[in-house]
Write a protein that holds these residues in place. Structure first.
Motif, PDB file in Angstrom:
ATOM      1  N   HIS A  89       2.477   3.257   7.685  1.00  0.00           N
ATOM      2  CA  HIS A  89       2.049   3.118   9.075  1.00  0.00           C
ATOM      3  C   HIS A  89       1.003   2.026   9.245  1.00  0.00           C
ATOM      4  O   HIS A  89       0.813   1.500  10.347  1.00  0.00           O
ATOM      5  N   PHE A  90       0.290   1.709   8.176  1.00  0.00           N
ATOM      6  CA  PHE A  90      -0.811   0.738   8.215  1.00  0.00           C
ATOM      7  C   PHE A  90      -0.549  -0.252   7.082  1.00  0.00           C
ATOM      8  O   PHE A  90      -0.974  -0.053   5.953  1.00  0.00           O
ATOM      9  N   PRO A  91       0.198  -1.346   7.359  1.00  0.00           N
ATOM     10  CA  PRO A  91       0.664  -2.233   6.282  1.00  0.00           C
ATOM     11  C   PRO A  91      -0.430  -2.771   5.361  1.00  0.00           C
ATOM     12  O   PRO A  91      -0.216  -2.880   4.154  1.00  0.00           O
ATOM     13  N   LEU A  92      -1.592  -3.114   5.891  1.00  0.00           N
ATOM     14  CA  LEU A  92      -2.658  -3.607   5.024  1.00  0.00           C
ATOM     15  C   LEU A  92      -3.136  -2.510   4.079  1.00  0.00           C
ATOM     16  O   LEU A  92      -3.341  -2.752   2.890  1.00  0.00           O
ATOM     17  N   LEU A  93      -3.291  -1.297   4.583  1.00  0.00           N
ATOM     18  CA  LEU A  93      -3.687  -0.176   3.726  1.00  0.00           C
ATOM     19  C   LEU A  93      -2.600   0.100   2.693  1.00  0.00           C
ATOM     20  O   LEU A  93      -2.893   0.375   1.527  1.00  0.00           O
ATOM     21  N   THR A  94      -1.342   0.010   3.106  1.00  0.00           N
ATOM     22  CA  THR A  94      -0.229   0.196   2.164  1.00  0.00           C
ATOM     23  C   THR A  94      -0.302  -0.813   1.036  1.00  0.00           C
ATOM     24  O   THR A  94      -0.168  -0.464  -0.141  1.00  0.00           O
ATOM     25  N   LYS A  95      -0.514  -2.080   1.388  1.00  0.00           N
ATOM     26  CA  LYS A  95      -0.565  -3.143   0.387  1.00  0.00           C
ATOM     27  C   LYS A  95      -1.693  -2.909  -0.614  1.00  0.00           C
ATOM     28  O   LYS A  95      -1.509  -3.016  -1.831  1.00  0.00           O
ATOM     29  N   VAL A  96      -2.870  -2.579  -0.110  1.00  0.00           N
ATOM     30  CA  VAL A  96      -4.022  -2.361  -0.991  1.00  0.00           C
ATOM     31  C   VAL A  96      -3.832  -1.106  -1.827  1.00  0.00           C
ATOM     32  O   VAL A  96      -4.052  -1.111  -3.044  1.00  0.00           O
ATOM     33  N   ALA A  97      -3.407  -0.021  -1.185  1.00  0.00           N
ATOM     34  CA  ALA A  97      -3.251   1.248  -1.897  1.00  0.00           C
ATOM     35  C   ALA A  97      -2.168   1.177  -2.962  1.00  0.00           C
ATOM     36  O   ALA A  97      -2.256   1.834  -4.008  1.00  0.00           O
ATOM     37  N   SER A  98      -1.123   0.379  -2.714  1.00  0.00           N
ATOM     38  CA  SER A  98       0.009   0.312  -3.638  1.00  0.00           C
ATOM     39  C   SER A  98      -0.345  -0.338  -4.969  1.00  0.00           C
ATOM     40  O   SER A  98       0.439  -0.280  -5.914  1.00  0.00           O
ATOM     41  N   GLU A  99      -1.527  -0.965  -5.045  1.00  0.00           N
ATOM     42  CA  GLU A  99      -1.927  -1.617  -6.279  1.00  0.00           C
ATOM     43  C   GLU A  99      -3.089  -0.907  -6.967  1.00  0.00           C
ATOM     44  O   GLU A  99      -3.696  -1.439  -7.896  1.00  0.00           O
ATOM     45  N   VAL A 100      -3.423   0.286  -6.495  1.00  0.00           N
ATOM     46  CA  VAL A 100      -4.445   1.093  -7.160  1.00  0.00           C
ATOM     47  C   VAL A 100      -3.804   1.802  -8.360  1.00  0.00           C
ATOM     48  O   VAL A 100      -2.787   2.474  -8.212  1.00  0.00           O
ATOM     49  N   ALA A 101      -4.367   1.615  -9.531  1.00  0.00           N
ATOM     50  CA  ALA A 101      -3.880   2.287 -10.754  1.00  0.00           C
ATOM     51  C   ALA A 101      -2.384   2.078 -10.933  1.00  0.00           C
ATOM     52  O   ALA A 101      -1.859   1.004 -10.662  1.00  0.00           O
ATOM     53  N   ASP A 102      -1.666   3.120 -11.388  1.00  0.00           N
ATOM     54  CA  ASP A 102      -0.217   3.019 -11.540  1.00  0.00           C
ATOM     55  C   ASP A 102       0.456   4.051 -10.646  1.00  0.00           C
ATOM     56  O   ASP A 102      -0.203   4.859  -9.984  1.00  0.00           O
TER      57      ASP A 102
END
Length: 275
Positions: A89-102
Motif C-alpha cells: 500500500h505504501f511503495p516506499l515503505l515496501t521498498k525499504v522494508a523488503s531489504e531488511v534482513a532476509d
C-alpha cells in the motif's frame, strides 16, 4: 535458548495490555511489550536484552490492522514486514522494508519492533519520517496521536508503560515520487552500510538515512543544502555533508570516511532520480 526465564502474557485488548504492564511493573518485574520477539531472542543470547515478563501484542486487533481510513493508511505495529511488503500500500515503505534482513526474518520482524529496536539501523522508520506520518500510542494516560517527527529523536521517545499501536500516513505522501537504495559492504543480506530513502513533495526532496550514525535520521539542514538551485552539485553535497549529525559510525562494516563517500554518491543518485 535464552539465559533467563520470563513470564509470558498475550492480552486481547489494549486496555488489558496496559493494565497488565502496570500490574507487573508494580510487582517490580522488568516488563517489555513485544510482537515479533526477534530482538529479545537475538540480544538476550548475548546478555544485551533482559526481561522478567513479556507482553505479546500480536492478538490485539488494533495492532494487526492495515487499511485506509479516510485519507490515511493505518498500519498496526504488530504487522510483519512481509505482510506490509505483500500488501504494497505504501511503495516506499515496501521498498525499504523488503531489504531488511532476509525473507525468513522479515516474516517475524514487525514494523513496530523495527521502529522501537535497539539496533542502529531501524530502516522502517525512514519512509515514515519523510511522509510526516503520525504514530498512535497508548499508555496509562490513554490514547494519543503524535506526529512522528515530534516524538522520534534518534529513537521513539515512549514513556514508561506506553505502547506503539499504529502508524498513520496521508495518501499524498504514499503516492509521491520516491527513491530508496541500500548499500552493503558484505553479502546480500548482511548488515547495511548505508540505507537512503528520498521523497519528493511540492518540488522539494526529502531525505532520511540509516547506517551512517548510530540512529536513523531525517535532517532539515541536509535537505536545505540538497534543494538549493544556485550552487553546483559538488557545493550542494559539500554543504549537506557538513551539517550531518554526529557521530559517524566507524566499524567493521565500514570506516567513517567510506560511509561518507558512499552517502555522497547515493545523494547524487537520489537527486538525479527525483530532480
Amino acid at each position: 535458548m535464552l539465559p533467563f526465564d520470563f513470564d509470558y502474557f498475550q492480552p486481547g485488548s489494549l486496555k488489558e495490555a496496559i493494565d497488565l504492564y502496570q500490574s507487573l511493573d508494580q510487582q517490580g518485574k522488568k516488563t517489555i511489550f513485544f510482537s515479533g520477539g526477534t530482538e529479545l531472542i537475538t540480544l538476550g543470547r548475548i546478555d544485551l536484552a533482559y526481561a522478567e515478563a513479556v507482553i505479546d501484542i500480536k492478538k490485539i486487533a488494533e495492532c494487526k490492522m492495515m487499511q485506509f481510513q479516510d485519507d490515511y493508511l493505518v498500519i498496526g505495529s504488530a504487522l510483519s514486514l512481509t505482510k506490509i511488503e505483500e500488501a504494497n500500500h505504501f511503495p516506499l515503505l515496501t521498498k525499504v522494508a523488503s531489504e531488511v534482513a532476509d525473507h525468513t526474518a522479515r516474516g517475524k520482524i514487525t514494523i513496530g519492533g523495527n521502529i522501537c529496536a535497539q539496533i542502529f539501523y531501524r530502516e522502517a522508520i525512514l519512509p515514515l519520517l519523510l511522509a510526516d506520518s503520525y504514530v498512535v500510542i497508548v499508555g496509562p494516560e490513554g490514547v494519543k496521536t503524535v506526529p512522528i517527527n515530534e516524538i522520534f529523536h534518534q529513537q521513539l521517545r515512549l514513556e514508561k508503560g506506553e505502547l506503539l499501536v499504529q502508524t498513520a500516513t496521508e495518501r499524498m505522501y504514499i503516492e509521491a515520487p520516491f527513491y530508496a537504495v541500500k548499500r552493503r559492504q558484505q553479502w546480500d543480506t548482511g548488515y547495511p552500510l548505508i540505507t537512503i530513502a528520498a521523497l519528493k513533495i511540492d518540488g522539494a526532496i526529502r531525505v532520511a538515512i540509516s547506517g551512517l550514525c548510530p540512529f536513523p535520521f531525517r535532517s532539515p539542514e541536509v535537505e536545505d543544502y540538497l534543494n538549493r538551485q544556485g550552487p553546483s552539485m559538488q557545493e550542494r553535497m559539500d554543504g549537506a555533508l557538513s551539517v550531518l549529525p554526529k557521530p559517524i559510525l566507524d566499524d567493521v562494516e565500514g570506516s567513517a570516511d567510506y560511509r561518507l563517500f558512499v552517502l555522497r554518491n547515493l545523494l547524487v543518485d537520489a537527486l538525479a532520480a527525483l530532480e
